[in-house]
Motif scaffolding. Sequence first.
Motif, PDB file in Angstrom:
ATOM      1  N   ASP A  29      -2.551  12.528   3.328  1.00 38.99           N
ATOM      2  CA  ASP A  29      -1.662  11.362   3.335  1.00 38.99           C
ATOM      3  C   ASP A  29      -1.949  10.460   4.524  1.00 38.99           C
ATOM      4  O   ASP A  29      -1.840   9.239   4.428  1.00 38.99           O
ATOM      5  N   ILE A  31      -4.728   9.719   5.869  1.00 35.61           N
ATOM      6  CA  ILE A  31      -5.940   8.898   5.766  1.00 35.61           C
ATOM      7  C   ILE A  31      -5.866   7.857   4.653  1.00 35.61           C
ATOM      8  O   ILE A  31      -6.806   7.097   4.456  1.00 35.61           O
ATOM      9  N   LEU A  32      -4.740   7.801   3.941  1.00 37.28           N
ATOM     10  CA  LEU A  32      -4.585   6.786   2.896  1.00 37.28           C
ATOM     11  C   LEU A  32      -4.433   5.410   3.515  1.00 37.28           C
ATOM     12  O   LEU A  32      -3.835   5.260   4.589  1.00 37.28           O
ATOM     13  N   ASP A  33      -4.974   4.416   2.855  1.00 43.73           N
ATOM     14  CA  ASP A  33      -4.808   3.042   3.319  1.00 43.73           C
ATOM     15  C   ASP A  33      -3.351   2.626   3.157  1.00 43.73           C
ATOM     16  O   ASP A  33      -2.715   2.936   2.139  1.00 43.73           O
ATOM     17  N   PRO A  34      -2.808   1.909   4.144  1.00 48.32           N
ATOM     18  CA  PRO A  34      -1.425   1.447   4.020  1.00 48.32           C
ATOM     19  C   PRO A  34      -1.303   0.407   2.912  1.00 48.32           C
ATOM     20  O   PRO A  34      -2.252  -0.303   2.595  1.00 48.32           O
ATOM     21  N   VAL A  35      -0.116   0.342   2.335  1.00 48.82           N
ATOM     22  CA  VAL A  35       0.161  -0.616   1.274  1.00 48.82           C
ATOM     23  C   VAL A  35       1.183  -1.613   1.794  1.00 48.82           C
ATOM     24  O   VAL A  35       2.173  -1.233   2.421  1.00 48.82           O
ATOM     25  N   SER A  36       0.940  -2.868   1.538  1.00 47.99           N
ATOM     26  CA  SER A  36       1.879  -3.908   1.943  1.00 47.99           C
ATOM     27  C   SER A  36       3.157  -3.793   1.116  1.00 47.99           C
ATOM     28  O   SER A  36       3.113  -3.510  -0.089  1.00 47.99           O
ATOM     29  N   GLU A  39       3.026  -6.090  -1.834  1.00 43.65           N
ATOM     30  CA  GLU A  39       1.982  -5.843  -2.819  1.00 43.65           C
ATOM     31  C   GLU A  39       2.614  -5.810  -4.214  1.00 43.65           C
ATOM     32  O   GLU A  39       3.538  -5.040  -4.475  1.00 43.65           O
TER      33      GLU A  39
END
Length: 125
Positions: A29, A31-36, A39
């Motif tokens: 979790d 290393i997941l890219d953050p989400v706006s 979005e």
Amino acid sequence: MRKHQREPTITEIAEALEMKKAEVVFALDAILDPVSLFEPVWGEEGDALCVMDQVGDPKNTDDQWLEHIAIKEAINGLNEREQKIVRMRFFEGRTQMEVAKEIHISQAQVSRLEKGALERIRKKI
């Protein structure tokens, strides 16, 4: 992936690294890219639904914020003595007898002042 031609499972990763499954999940979790929050997750004819629309906090709703502001303004409209009584009684949890001793009046006077202050607060909100 080469050995079985598939992604390894959480259990397999945990066993290979001699870690708990929960630790592997937390690491993945992290290393997941953050989400706006803005979005779009769904949209139809210009009406987009964003992540922000799906996130909620039932303890901090707009109505609760407005109610908090209204109560604060109503309390600020009381005289200094009434404000002190309301603060001591409802924010500090003191009894009418404790309030009476501190501000040097009788418990009956505290009761009357408190009742009047609460009535004015109710009328303002």
